[in-house]
Design a protein around this motif. Structure first.
Motif, PDB file in Angstrom:
ATOM      1  N   LEU A  26       0.830  -1.192   0.000  1.00 35.11           N
ATOM      2  CA  LEU A  26       0.000   0.000   0.000  1.00 35.11           C
ATOM      3  C   LEU A  26       0.871   1.252   0.000  1.00 35.11           C
ATOM      4  CD1 LEU A  26      -2.883   1.106   0.220  1.00 35.11           C
ATOM      5  CD2 LEU A  26      -2.616   1.023   2.707  1.00 35.11           C
ATOM      6  N   VAL A  27       0.652   2.108  -0.991  1.00 30.83           N
ATOM      7  CA  VAL A  27       1.440   3.326  -1.108  1.00 30.83           C
ATOM      8  C   VAL A  27       0.631   4.533  -0.638  1.00 30.83           C
ATOM      9  CG1 VAL A  27       2.556   4.895  -2.749  1.00 30.83           C
ATOM     10  CG2 VAL A  27       2.833   2.428  -2.997  1.00 30.83           C
ATOM     11  N   SER A  28      -0.645   4.537  -0.942  1.00 26.73           N
ATOM     12  CA  SER A  28      -1.491   5.668  -0.595  1.00 26.73           C
ATOM     13  C   SER A  28      -2.940   5.213  -0.658  1.00 26.73           C
ATOM     14  CB  SER A  28      -1.236   6.796  -1.607  1.00 26.73           C
ATOM     15  OG  SER A  28      -2.084   7.889  -1.333  1.00 26.73           O
ATOM     16  N   PHE A  29      -3.817   5.936   0.024  1.00 31.37           N
ATOM     17  CA  PHE A  29      -5.229   5.576  -0.065  1.00 31.37           C
ATOM     18  C   PHE A  29      -6.091   6.768   0.287  1.00 31.37           C
ATOM     19  CE2 PHE A  29      -4.281   5.052   4.380  1.00 31.37           C
ATOM     20  CZ  PHE A  29      -5.427   5.477   5.031  1.00 31.37           C
ATOM     21  N   THR A  30      -7.326   6.687  -0.099  1.00 29.20           N
ATOM     22  CA  THR A  30      -8.299   7.689   0.284  1.00 29.20           C
ATOM     23  C   THR A  30      -9.632   6.984   0.492  1.00 29.20           C
ATOM     24  OG1 THR A  30      -9.258   9.817  -0.295  1.00 29.20           O
ATOM     25  CG2 THR A  30      -8.949   8.285  -2.083  1.00 29.20           C
ATOM     26  N   VAL A  31     -10.494   7.594   1.293  1.00 26.85           N
ATOM     27  CA  VAL A  31     -11.831   7.037   1.491  1.00 26.85           C
ATOM     28  C   VAL A  31     -12.807   7.880   0.682  1.00 26.85           C
ATOM     29  CG1 VAL A  31     -13.641   6.483   3.152  1.00 26.85           C
ATOM     30  CG2 VAL A  31     -11.240   6.260   3.805  1.00 26.85           C
ATOM     31  N   ILE A  32     -13.578   7.206  -0.142  1.00 22.56           N
ATOM     32  CA  ILE A  32     -14.597   7.895  -0.934  1.00 22.56           C
ATOM     33  C   ILE A  32     -15.909   7.880  -0.154  1.00 22.56           C
ATOM     34  CG2 ILE A  32     -15.831   7.948  -3.147  1.00 22.56           C
ATOM     35  CD1 ILE A  32     -12.802   8.306  -3.454  1.00 22.56           C
ATOM     36  N   HIS A  33     -16.330   9.057   0.278  1.00 21.61           N
ATOM     37  CA  HIS A  33     -17.607   9.152   0.992  1.00 21.61           C
ATOM     38  C   HIS A  33     -18.730   9.562   0.045  1.00 21.61           C
ATOM     39  CE1 HIS A  33     -16.185   8.552   5.086  1.00 21.61           C
ATOM     40  NE2 HIS A  33     -15.107   9.232   4.749  1.00 21.61           N
ATOM     41  N   ILE A  34     -18.408  10.490  -0.838  1.00 16.20           N
ATOM     42  CA  ILE A  34     -19.391  10.955  -1.813  1.00 16.20           C
ATOM     43  C   ILE A  34     -18.950  10.403  -3.163  1.00 16.20           C
ATOM     44  CG2 ILE A  34     -20.553  12.950  -2.819  1.00 16.20           C
ATOM     45  CD1 ILE A  34     -20.842  12.920   0.201  1.00 16.20           C
ATOM     46  N   ALA A  35     -19.619   9.342  -3.592  1.00 21.95           N
ATOM     47  CA  ALA A  35     -19.195   8.654  -4.799  1.00 21.95           C
ATOM     48  C   ALA A  35     -19.990   9.153  -6.000  1.00 21.95           C
ATOM     49  CB  ALA A  35     -19.412   7.154  -4.622  1.00 21.95           C
ATOM     50  N   PRO A  36     -19.432   8.958  -7.191  1.00 22.75           N
ATOM     51  CA  PRO A  36     -20.214   9.229  -8.403  1.00 22.75           C
ATOM     52  C   PRO A  36     -21.501   8.395  -8.377  1.00 22.75           C
ATOM     53  CG  PRO A  36     -17.947   8.651  -8.952  1.00 22.75           C
ATOM     54  CD  PRO A  36     -18.102   8.451  -7.467  1.00 22.75           C
ATOM     55  N   ASP A  37     -22.531   8.851  -9.050  1.00 16.27           N
ATOM     56  CA  ASP A  37     -23.848   8.190  -9.027  1.00 16.27           C
ATOM     57  C   ASP A  37     -23.756   6.680  -9.162  1.00 16.27           C
ATOM     58  OD1 ASP A  37     -25.045  10.551  -8.671  1.00 16.27           O
ATOM     59  OD2 ASP A  37     -25.844  10.755 -10.706  1.00 16.27           O
ATOM     60  N   GLU A  38     -22.931   6.246 -10.089  1.00 18.80           N
ATOM     61  CA  GLU A  38     -22.815   4.830 -10.398  1.00 18.80           C
ATOM     62  C   GLU A  38     -22.409   3.994  -9.171  1.00 18.80           C
ATOM     63  OE1 GLU A  38     -20.078   2.163 -13.452  1.00 18.80           O
ATOM     64  OE2 GLU A  38     -19.921   4.344 -13.475  1.00 18.80           O
ATOM     65  N   PHE A  39     -21.618   4.629  -8.272  1.00 19.57           N
ATOM     66  CA  PHE A  39     -21.075   3.903  -7.125  1.00 19.57           C
ATOM     67  C   PHE A  39     -21.675   4.385  -5.808  1.00 19.57           C
ATOM     68  CE2 PHE A  39     -17.424   4.482 -10.149  1.00 19.57           C
ATOM     69  CZ  PHE A  39     -17.552   3.235 -10.744  1.00 19.57           C
ATOM     70  N   ALA A  40     -22.700   5.234  -5.871  1.00 24.17           N
ATOM     71  CA  ALA A  40     -23.209   5.913  -4.671  1.00 24.17           C
ATOM     72  C   ALA A  40     -23.608   4.918  -3.577  1.00 24.17           C
ATOM     73  CB  ALA A  40     -24.378   6.811  -5.033  1.00 24.17           C
TER      74      ALA A  40
END
Ligand SMILES: [Zn+2]
Length: 129
Positions: A57-71
């Protein structure tokens, strides 16, 4: 099946749980995701190559507000993983709680996995080894 790797085939391989990368015929550099030119020598003579599926693992982020497709799938991790072969790819990160990102340690050894999204799509994913 054509010998020259294509983006369509790259994505289809992931969908089928058979992740593969490219390697440069001229300098041997391993490349993923698909790119028009080699990062190493600028050449465009690519062939398919199997990878070990190991990385860190080099880097990461948490997606809280996803694009519609992944909401429906948020929150989820997007990680940058450095493969043992040296190339860096972005993927989902499994095995951690997206609501506790402080538990995630950079440098964690990871192994290839796949995640079936709620949309029915399969994503490239990595989990702790
Ligand atoms: Zn090259």
């Amino acid at each position: 099946m054509s010998e020259k790797p294509t983006v369509e085939e790259y994505l289809k391989n992931i969908e089928e749980g058979k992740f593969r990368a490219y390697s440069c015929v001229d300098c041997g550099k391993v490349i993923a995701p698909p790119s028009g030119a080699c990062y190493g020598c600028g050449g465009n003579n690519m062939k398919w190559t199997d990878v070990s599926g190991k990385g860190k693992l080099v880097s990461f982020t948490v997606i809280h507000i996803a694009p519609d497709e992944f909401a429906d799938e948020a929150p989820y991790f997007i990680a940058i993983v450095e493969l043992a072969e040296g190339t860096r790819i972005s993927s989902r990160l499994l095995g951690f709680d997206p609501l506790k990102p402080e538990d995630v340690k950079l440098g964690t050894p990871l192994i290839l996995d796949y995640e079936k999204g709620k949309s029915g799509k399969t994503y490239l994913a990595f989990k702790p080894e």
